[in-house]
Design a protein around this motif. Structure first.
Motif, PDB file in Angstrom:
ATOM      1  N   CYS A 165      38.453  44.455  45.880  1.00 20.64           N
ATOM      2  CA  CYS A 165      38.303  45.002  44.536  1.00 20.64           C
ATOM      3  C   CYS A 165      39.624  45.561  44.017  1.00 20.64           C
ATOM      4  N   GLY A 166      40.281  46.404  44.814  1.00 23.92           N
ATOM      5  CA  GLY A 166      41.558  46.974  44.399  1.00 23.92           C
ATOM      6  C   GLY A 166      42.619  45.903  44.201  1.00 23.92           C
ATOM      7  N   GLY A 167      42.646  44.943  45.085  1.00 22.59           N
ATOM      8  CA  GLY A 167      43.606  43.841  44.956  1.00 22.59           C
ATOM      9  C   GLY A 167      43.352  43.009  43.729  1.00 22.59           C
ATOM     10  N   PHE A 168      42.082  42.781  43.405  1.00 19.93           N
ATOM     11  CA  PHE A 168      41.737  42.015  42.208  1.00 19.93           C
ATOM     12  C   PHE A 168      42.172  42.756  40.952  1.00 19.93           C
ATOM     13  N   LEU A 169      41.896  44.062  40.893  1.00 24.10           N
ATOM     14  CA  LEU A 169      42.295  44.849  39.725  1.00 24.10           C
ATOM     15  C   LEU A 169      43.814  44.880  39.573  1.00 24.10           C
ATOM     16  N   CYS A 170      44.529  45.016  40.687  1.00 28.87           N
ATOM     17  CA  CYS A 170      45.992  45.016  40.633  1.00 28.87           C
ATOM     18  C   CYS A 170      46.542  43.642  40.264  1.00 28.87           C
ATOM     19  N   ALA A 171      45.910  42.587  40.747  1.00 28.87           N
ATOM     20  CA  ALA A 171      46.348  41.231  40.406  1.00 28.87           C
ATOM     21  C   ALA A 171      46.183  40.969  38.910  1.00 28.87           C
ATOM     22  N   ILE A 172      45.088  41.457  38.342  1.00 25.17           N
ATOM     23  CA  ILE A 172      44.896  41.309  36.894  1.00 25.17           C
ATOM     24  C   ILE A 172      46.010  42.030  36.140  1.00 25.17           C
ATOM     25  N   GLY A 173      46.341  43.227  36.579  1.00 24.28           N
ATOM     26  CA  GLY A 173      47.430  43.965  35.953  1.00 24.28           C
ATOM     27  C   GLY A 173      48.754  43.224  36.057  1.00 24.28           C
ATOM     28  N   GLN A 174      49.034  42.655  37.214  1.00 25.20           N
ATOM     29  CA  GLN A 174      50.285  41.917  37.388  1.00 25.20           C
ATOM     30  C   GLN A 174      50.314  40.671  36.513  1.00 25.20           C
ATOM     31  N   ILE A 175      49.196  39.986  36.401  1.00 25.92           N
ATOM     32  CA  ILE A 175      49.125  38.810  35.526  1.00 25.92           C
ATOM     33  C   ILE A 175      49.369  39.220  34.077  1.00 25.92           C
ATOM     34  N   LEU A 176      48.792  40.341  33.668  1.00 28.34           N
ATOM     35  CA  LEU A 176      49.012  40.819  32.296  1.00 28.34           C
ATOM     36  C   LEU A 176      50.480  41.161  32.058  1.00 28.34           C
ATOM     37  N   ILE A 177      51.139  41.742  33.052  1.00 29.77           N
ATOM     38  CA  ILE A 177      52.568  42.055  32.915  1.00 29.77           C
ATOM     39  C   ILE A 177      53.390  40.763  32.813  1.00 29.77           C
ATOM     40  N   ASP A 178      53.063  39.771  33.657  1.00 28.17           N
ATOM     41  CA  ASP A 178      53.851  38.542  33.711  1.00 28.17           C
ATOM     42  C   ASP A 178      53.595  37.590  32.547  1.00 28.17           C
ATOM     43  N   LYS A 179      52.365  37.497  32.097  1.00 28.62           N
ATOM     44  CA  LYS A 179      51.992  36.453  31.139  1.00 28.62           C
ATOM     45  C   LYS A 179      51.846  36.925  29.690  1.00 28.62           C
ATOM     46  N   THR A 180      51.871  38.223  29.461  1.00 33.00           N
ATOM     47  CA  THR A 180      51.745  38.726  28.092  1.00 33.00           C
ATOM     48  C   THR A 180      52.977  39.563  27.761  1.00 33.00           C
ATOM     49  N   ASN A 181      53.080  39.940  26.519  1.00 28.26           N
ATOM     50  CA  ASN A 181      54.178  40.821  26.131  1.00 28.26           C
ATOM     51  C   ASN A 181      53.706  42.268  26.029  1.00 28.26           C
TER      52      ASN A 181
END
Length: 118
Positions: A9-25
Protein backbone atom coordinates in the motif's frame (compact mmCIF):
# COMPACT_ATOMS: atom_id res chain seq x y z
CA UNK A 1 1.42 -10.64 6.07
CA UNK A 2 0.83 -7.26 7.76
CA UNK A 3 4.28 -6.08 6.68
CA UNK A 4 3.65 -7.10 3.08
CA UNK A 5 0.29 -5.31 3.02
CA UNK A 6 1.85 -2.16 4.48
CA UNK A 7 4.69 -2.31 1.97
CA UNK A 8 2.35 -2.81 -0.98
CA UNK A 9 0.00 0.00 0.00
CA UNK A 10 2.71 2.50 0.98
CA UNK A 11 4.77 1.61 -2.07
CA UNK A 12 1.77 2.03 -4.35
CA UNK A 13 0.95 5.45 -2.91
CA UNK A 14 4.59 6.55 -3.24
CA UNK A 15 4.80 5.18 -6.79
CA UNK A 16 1.75 7.23 -7.76
CA UNK A 17 3.42 10.32 -6.32
CA UNK A 18 6.62 9.62 -8.23
CA UNK A 19 4.69 9.11 -11.47
CA UNK A 20 2.92 12.43 -10.91
CA UNK A 21 6.28 14.16 -10.36
CA UNK A 22 7.82 12.56 -13.48
CA UNK A 23 4.91 12.73 -15.93
CA UNK A 24 3.12 15.97 -15.03
CA UNK A 25 4.18 19.53 -14.47
CA UNK A 26 2.64 19.54 -10.99
CA UNK A 27 4.83 20.89 -8.24
CA UNK A 28 5.57 18.71 -5.20
CA UNK A 29 3.44 21.11 -3.13
CA UNK A 30 0.41 20.46 -5.35
CA UNK A 31 0.95 16.72 -5.14
CA UNK A 32 1.29 16.96 -1.35
CA UNK A 33 -1.95 18.89 -0.96
CA UNK A 34 -3.65 16.60 -3.46
CA UNK A 35 -2.70 13.58 -1.37
CA UNK A 36 -4.01 15.17 1.83
CA UNK A 37 -7.29 16.19 0.17
CA UNK A 38 -7.62 12.72 -1.35
CA UNK A 39 -7.21 11.18 2.11
CA UNK A 40 -9.92 13.45 3.50
CA UNK A 41 -12.27 12.74 0.58
CA UNK A 42 -11.78 8.98 0.74
CA UNK A 43 -12.36 9.10 4.50
CA UNK A 44 -15.56 11.09 4.03
CA UNK A 45 -16.79 8.51 1.53
CA UNK A 46 -15.90 5.66 3.91
CA UNK A 47 -13.36 4.18 1.52
CA UNK A 48 -10.15 4.85 3.44
CA UNK A 49 -11.07 3.01 6.66
CA UNK A 50 -11.03 -0.44 4.96
CA UNK A 51 -7.65 0.42 3.43
CA UNK A 52 -6.29 1.35 6.88
CA UNK A 53 -7.64 -1.91 8.31
CA UNK A 54 -5.93 -3.86 5.53
CA UNK A 55 -2.61 -1.99 5.21
CA UNK A 56 -2.09 -0.45 8.65
CA UNK A 57 0.92 1.87 8.61
CA UNK A 58 1.14 1.55 4.83
CA UNK A 59 -2.03 3.63 4.67
CA UNK A 60 -1.65 5.87 7.72
CA UNK A 61 1.97 7.02 7.30
CA UNK A 62 1.78 8.54 3.77
CA UNK A 63 0.18 11.95 3.23
CA UNK A 64 -3.19 10.41 2.50
CA UNK A 65 -3.05 9.09 6.07
CA UNK A 66 -2.64 12.66 7.32
CA UNK A 67 -5.85 13.57 5.51
CA UNK A 68 -7.49 10.51 7.03
CA UNK A 69 -6.38 11.61 10.52
CA UNK A 70 -7.76 15.10 9.91
CA UNK A 71 -11.12 13.71 8.79
CA UNK A 72 -11.35 11.28 11.71
CA UNK A 73 -10.46 14.05 14.17
CA UNK A 74 -13.16 16.32 12.78
CA UNK A 75 -15.70 13.49 12.80
CA UNK A 76 -14.96 12.69 16.45
CA UNK A 77 -14.94 16.35 17.56
CA UNK A 78 -18.22 17.11 15.80
CA UNK A 79 -19.82 14.16 17.56
CA UNK A 80 -18.73 15.48 20.97
CA UNK A 81 -18.52 19.28 20.56
CA UNK A 82 -20.96 20.02 17.75
CA UNK A 83 -20.05 22.43 14.97
CA UNK A 84 -17.09 23.79 16.94
CA UNK A 85 -15.47 20.42 16.27
CA UNK A 86 -15.17 21.32 12.59
CA UNK A 87 -12.51 23.84 13.56
CA UNK A 88 -10.84 22.04 16.47
CA UNK A 89 -11.04 18.37 15.50
CA UNK A 90 -8.40 18.22 12.78
CA UNK A 91 -5.92 20.26 14.76
CA UNK A 92 -6.40 18.14 17.88
CA UNK A 93 -6.09 14.86 15.97
CA UNK A 94 -2.87 15.83 14.21
CA UNK A 95 -1.23 17.97 16.91
CA UNK A 96 1.45 15.41 17.78
CA UNK A 97 2.57 14.98 14.17
CA UNK A 98 2.62 18.71 13.53
CA UNK A 99 4.58 19.32 16.74
CA UNK A 100 7.18 16.71 15.86
CA UNK A 101 7.61 18.21 12.38
CA UNK A 102 8.14 21.70 13.81
CA UNK A 103 10.54 20.57 16.56
CA UNK A 104 12.62 18.43 14.19
CA UNK A 105 12.69 21.27 11.67
CA UNK A 106 14.13 23.58 14.33
CA UNK A 107 16.66 20.96 15.46
CA UNK A 108 17.85 20.31 11.91
CA UNK A 109 18.09 24.05 11.19
CA UNK A 110 20.26 24.49 14.30
CA UNK A 111 22.49 21.49 13.56
CA UNK A 112 23.01 22.12 9.84
CA UNK A 113 24.74 25.05 8.24
CA UNK A 114 22.23 26.79 5.96
CA UNK A 115 23.41 28.00 2.57
CA UNK A 116 21.89 29.37 -0.56
CA UNK A 117 20.74 27.00 -3.23
CA UNK A 118 22.87 27.08 -6.38
Amino acid sequence: MDYINAFLCGGFLCAIGQILIDKTNWTPARILTGYVVTGVALSALGLYEPLVNWAGAGATVPLTGFGYALAKGVEKAVATDGWLGVITGGITATAAGITVAIVLGVVVSICCKPREKR
